[in-house]
Every structure is written in structure tokens, then in C-alpha cells.
Design a protein around this motif. Structure first.
Motif, mmCIF file in Angstrom:
data_model
loop_
_atom_site.group_PDB
_atom_site.id
_atom_site.type_symbol
_atom_site.label_atom_id
_atom_site.label_comp_id
_atom_site.label_asym_id
_atom_site.label_seq_id
_atom_site.Cartn_x
_atom_site.Cartn_y
_atom_site.Cartn_z
ATOM 1 N N GLN A 237 27.617 81.935 22.680
ATOM 2 C CA GLN A 237 28.946 82.499 22.472
ATOM 3 C C GLN A 237 30.027 81.446 22.696
ATOM 4 O O GLN A 237 30.977 81.327 21.908
ATOM 5 C CB GLN A 237 29.182 83.681 23.410
ATOM 6 N N ALA A 238 29.883 80.670 23.766
ATOM 7 C CA ALA A 238 30.913 79.692 24.113
ATOM 8 C C ALA A 238 31.013 78.556 23.101
ATOM 9 O O ALA A 238 32.098 78.020 22.864
ATOM 10 C CB ALA A 238 30.633 79.127 25.506
ATOM 11 N N ASN A 239 29.873 78.178 22.510
ATOM 12 C CA ASN A 239 29.841 77.027 21.606
ATOM 13 C C ASN A 239 30.003 77.396 20.141
ATOM 14 O O ASN A 239 30.009 76.515 19.274
ATOM 15 C CB ASN A 239 28.529 76.259 21.800
ATOM 16 N N GLN B 96 31.206 78.045 16.545
ATOM 17 C CA GLN B 96 32.298 77.548 15.710
ATOM 18 C C GLN B 96 32.178 78.151 14.315
ATOM 19 O O GLN B 96 31.219 77.863 13.615
ATOM 20 C CB GLN B 96 32.250 76.013 15.630
ATOM 21 N N ALA C 283 34.780 80.777 16.633
ATOM 22 C CA ALA C 283 34.489 81.702 17.737
ATOM 23 C C ALA C 283 34.072 83.060 17.186
ATOM 24 O O ALA C 283 34.582 83.517 16.159
ATOM 25 C CB ALA C 283 35.723 81.857 18.627
ATOM 26 N N TYR D 174 31.868 77.954 33.159
ATOM 27 C CA TYR D 174 33.183 77.541 32.660
ATOM 28 C C TYR D 174 33.926 76.669 33.676
ATOM 29 O O TYR D 174 34.443 75.596 33.334
ATOM 30 C CB TYR D 174 34.015 78.776 32.316
ATOM 31 N N ILE E 106 30.661 74.880 29.791
ATOM 32 C CA ILE E 106 31.160 75.445 28.544
ATOM 33 C C ILE E 106 32.667 75.204 28.495
ATOM 34 O O ILE E 106 33.331 75.169 29.521
ATOM 35 C CB ILE E 106 30.845 76.951 28.404
ATOM 36 N N LYS E 107 33.184 75.014 27.300
ATOM 37 C CA LYS E 107 34.596 74.678 27.134
ATOM 38 C C LYS E 107 35.466 75.895 26.825
ATOM 39 O O LYS E 107 36.675 75.783 26.767
ATOM 40 C CB LYS E 107 34.749 73.645 26.012
ATOM 41 N N ARG E 108 34.830 77.026 26.636
ATOM 42 C CA ARG E 108 35.565 78.238 26.292
ATOM 43 C C ARG E 108 35.158 79.346 27.259
ATOM 44 O O ARG E 108 33.966 79.581 27.479
ATOM 45 C CB ARG E 108 35.236 78.642 24.857
ATOM 46 N N ALA E 109 36.141 80.021 27.842
ATOM 47 C CA ALA E 109 35.827 81.135 28.732
ATOM 48 C C ALA E 109 35.153 82.249 27.937
ATOM 49 O O ALA E 109 35.480 82.483 26.774
ATOM 50 C CB ALA E 109 37.095 81.655 29.395
ATOM 51 N N VAL E 110 34.210 82.918 28.566
ATOM 52 C CA VAL E 110 33.396 83.927 27.899
ATOM 53 C C VAL E 110 33.529 85.267 28.596
ATOM 54 O O VAL E 110 33.475 85.349 29.831
ATOM 55 C CB VAL E 110 31.913 83.490 27.884
ATOM 56 N N ASN E 111 33.710 86.303 27.806
ATOM 57 C CA ASN E 111 33.647 87.677 28.316
ATOM 58 C C ASN E 111 32.266 88.214 27.952
ATOM 59 O O ASN E 111 31.996 88.524 26.795
ATOM 60 C CB ASN E 111 34.735 88.537 27.679
#
Length: 371
Positions: free
Chosen positions: A111-113, A115, A117, A326, A331-336
């Protein structure tokens, strides 16, 4: 620390990632879900022409299905497709398979990676069932080891030491959580990114001081006198397995009904693995070509307990895995995490847990196998 009571042989036993993954399904012939209300509902949906393609990472799973009798009476077909760990996620997100096996961390990484999103309301894959280790005190899925001549006696001693882990794997999460447990950050140690087996060899040779990874890969280090410093039990890493479904399959009414039935059978399968370790061990011998001794240890070590995807579990995944990954830069993007879990089968899981008396049977089996 209690975990040091674990013998070298037990820690060296192969804790194969596939078996830890909770995505397998089934039960013995008498406890399968073929006679449950979900199976009847599936049959009423005329699933005779439905085929679920199941991505696995080892021949063990297919053989275990057959041994457990889980697929007896299914009104749909299950087709097994074997992939390596790196391509299961790709096959799922591309819709080439309907269901597959991942860890909770692997699902977060996907999910975080992604592309571009993933849309929050329509991700390409979602977890439909989670399982957790039956006995992570005596059989932890991931450990942190200190080298024999590292000079490390306690967690605080890892400051300034060379710490090896495999990037992108759950061992990297264990690396971060070990630092957190010690009150340190990555800036306080010398991180060394190595393949897990290479890292264990480096620890054995004294080229690194600390190593995080699966006990399955730790043989060389343990043989050289490495000792357990901490485990997932102490750090809070969950070590969950996740049965993941493609969003396309979940949107298809007939496949959704088949997956619901499959999830119910998964509860029975995990119970079979826990209560029938001798039969499970024989599958490891026959399908994975393990020695009888390693097969027996693997069957015991890889027992997984199904769990409802309730708020408490999802909060643990969010806090212990996604947020740590995070904040630690994995990971570079916060994940819910709630966006990539599908809770529509929770009623089926709850029904099977009660119907099969899973809690009592698991408690008894774990107690009987406790060293």
C-alpha cells in the motif's frame, strides 16, 4: 529472559514463511465447513463454475489442503499457483490470482509503495483473514540475536554496534522495534543491510554484532554461539499472516461467496495444523523434503490462530507495524491499515471459531507442545 530457555535446535528449526502465513485453509473431513451455513449459501449461489486461483509460495500448502480434507464438498474449484514471495503481491494487485498469502508488513509495504497511490475506497487488494502465532513466547517468528563475541549483554549495549537486517522484510521492522525497545534510534547503531541468510553468516563470523531475522535462517549464527537478545514477543512485532483477496474477486458476487466459504474453511485448516502436528509434519516431509526432525519442529513452530479483523487487531497492526514503519523511514507514505482490510467475512470467522471450539482446542494443543 525466558526466551533463552529456547534450545539452539528449536531456534534453528525452519520457521518457513509460507507456513507462518495464515492464508492457507482447511480442516479435517469432520470439521470442515462443507456442512456449515456458509457452504450451503455458497452452493445456493450456484458456484459450480467458479474457480478461485490461490497464489502460494510452497508446495506444502497444496499438499496440506489435500491432507486436511478442507476442500471436500466445495461447490467451487481451487486452483493452486506457486509464486515466489516477491511476485505474490504483483499477481494479486494485477488480478491474475484471486487470493494469496502475505504478511501484515508485506501488505503495508504494498500500500505504501503503490504508484499511483491506491484509492482509499477501492484498493486493488484487501486482507480478509489474519492469523497470529499460537505460541510466540516459545516459538517466535522473528528474533534478534547478539554475536558470541559482540560484547553485548543487554539491549542498551547495542549502541554503536553493527546491526544487520534484510531490507524490506519483517526483519527490518524487528530491527526498528529492537532499537525502540532499547531506547535507541538508527543513528545510534551502524545499520548493515544484508540478505537474511548472509546476515546470519556475518554474525557467526563476527562481521556484524547484532542480527534480526527468522530462526529458520539463524543456523550458522546459533552454531557459532549467538544468543537471543529479544524476540517479536518483547518488541511488539506481530508476525501476522494475512489471507489477501483481489478487489476484483471481492466485487464479483459469486467469487465473493466462494471466498467467504474459503475463509470459513481457513479457520478449520489452521485448527488442523495446531491439533494435528504429526500429520502436518508428514506433509513437510513429503512436500517440502524436510527431514523428519526438522518437519516436526516446523509443524510446531508454524502454528497460526485465526483472528477476527476487529478494531483491536486493526489498531495493533496500525500502531505496531504501520506507524513504526513510517516513523522509522521504512515506508515514505503514512498508511491507514483499515483501507486494505475487508471485514465483511467477520461473521463467518466468528461462527467457525465458536463452532469448532478453537480457543479451547488451541490452548490444549499449545500446552501439550510447550517445552
Amino acid at each position: 529472559m525466558k526466551i533463552r530457555r529456547l534450545g539452539r535446535l528449536r531456534l534453528a528449526a525452519p520457521l518457513l514463511a509460507l507456513a507462518v502465513a495464515a492464508a492457507a485453509c482447511g480442516s479435517d473431513g469432520s470439521s470442515g465447513s462443507g456442512s456449515s451455513s456458509d457452504s450451503k449459501a455458497a452452493a445456493q449461489n450456484d458456484l459450480s463454475g467458479v474457480t478461485l486461483t490461490f497464489a502460494t509460495q510452497s508446495p506444502y500448502v497444496k499438499a496440506a489442503f489435500a491432507k486436511s480434507g478442507v476442500l471436500q464438498g466445495t461447490p467451487y474449484k481451487v486452483q493452486f499457483a506457486q509464486f515466489n514471495a516477491a511476485t505474490v503481491t504483483t499477481a494479486l494487485t494485477a488480478g491474475k490470482v484471486d487470493i494469496g498469502q502475505l504478511s501484515d508488513f508485506a501488505l503495508i509495504l504494498a500500500q505504501a509503495n503503490a504508484q499511483p497511490a491506491w484509492p482509499a475506497n477501492d484498493p486493488p487488494i484487501q486482507g480478509v483473514l489474519a492469523t497470529q502465532p499460537a505460541d510466540d513466547t516459545n516459538y517466535p517468528p522473528i528474533v534478534t540475536l547478539r554475536g558470541k563475541n559482540s560484547g553485548i549483554e543487554r539491549l542498551a549495549d547495542i549502541r554503536g554496534k553493527k546491526f544487520a537486517y534484510s531490507p524490506g522484510a519483517t526483519s527490518e521492522l524487528q530491527y526498528l522495534l529492537t532499537l525502540k525497545q532499547a531506547g535507541l534510534t538508527p543513528a545510534d547503531v551502524k545499520p548493515v543491510q544484508l540478505d537474511s541468510t548472509v546476515g546470519a553468516t556475518a554474525l557467526a563470523q563476527g562481521d556484524v554484532d547484532v542480527w534480526a531475522g527468522s530462526p529458520a535462517r539463524a543456523g550458522a549464527a546459533l552454531d557459532a554461539g549467538a544468543q537471543v537478545l529479544t524476540t517479536t514477543k518483547q518488541t511488539g512485532a506481530l508476525g501476522l499472516g494475512v489471507l489477501v483477496a483481489s478487489r476484483g474477486a471481492l466485487k464479483d458476487q459469486r467469487k465473493n461467496a466462494a471466498i467467504r466459504d474459503f475463509v470459513g474453511r481457513s479457520v478449520g485448516y489452521e485448527l488442523w495444523n495446531i491439533t494435528q502436528p504429526d500429520q502436518s509434519a508428514q506433509v513437510w516431509v513429503d512436500a517440502a523434503k524436510l527431514t523428519p526432525a526438522k518437519a516436526k519442529a516446523t509443524a510446531i513452530a508454524n502454528r497460526q490462530v485465526p483472528h477476527i479483523l476487529d478494531d483491536a487487531l486493526l489498531d495493533r497492526i496500525q500502531h505496531n507495524t504501520a506507524d513504526v514503519a513510517y516513523s522509522g523511514g521504512l515506508i515514505k507514505r503514512a498508511v491507514n491499515v483499515r483501507e486494505h482490510y475487508y471485514t465483511g467475512f467477520n461473521d463467518t470467522v466468528a461462527q467457525k471459531l465458536k463452532e469448532l471450539d478453537v480457543t479451547a482446542k488451541v490452548d490444549a494443543a499449545v500446552a501439550a507442545a510447550r517445552p
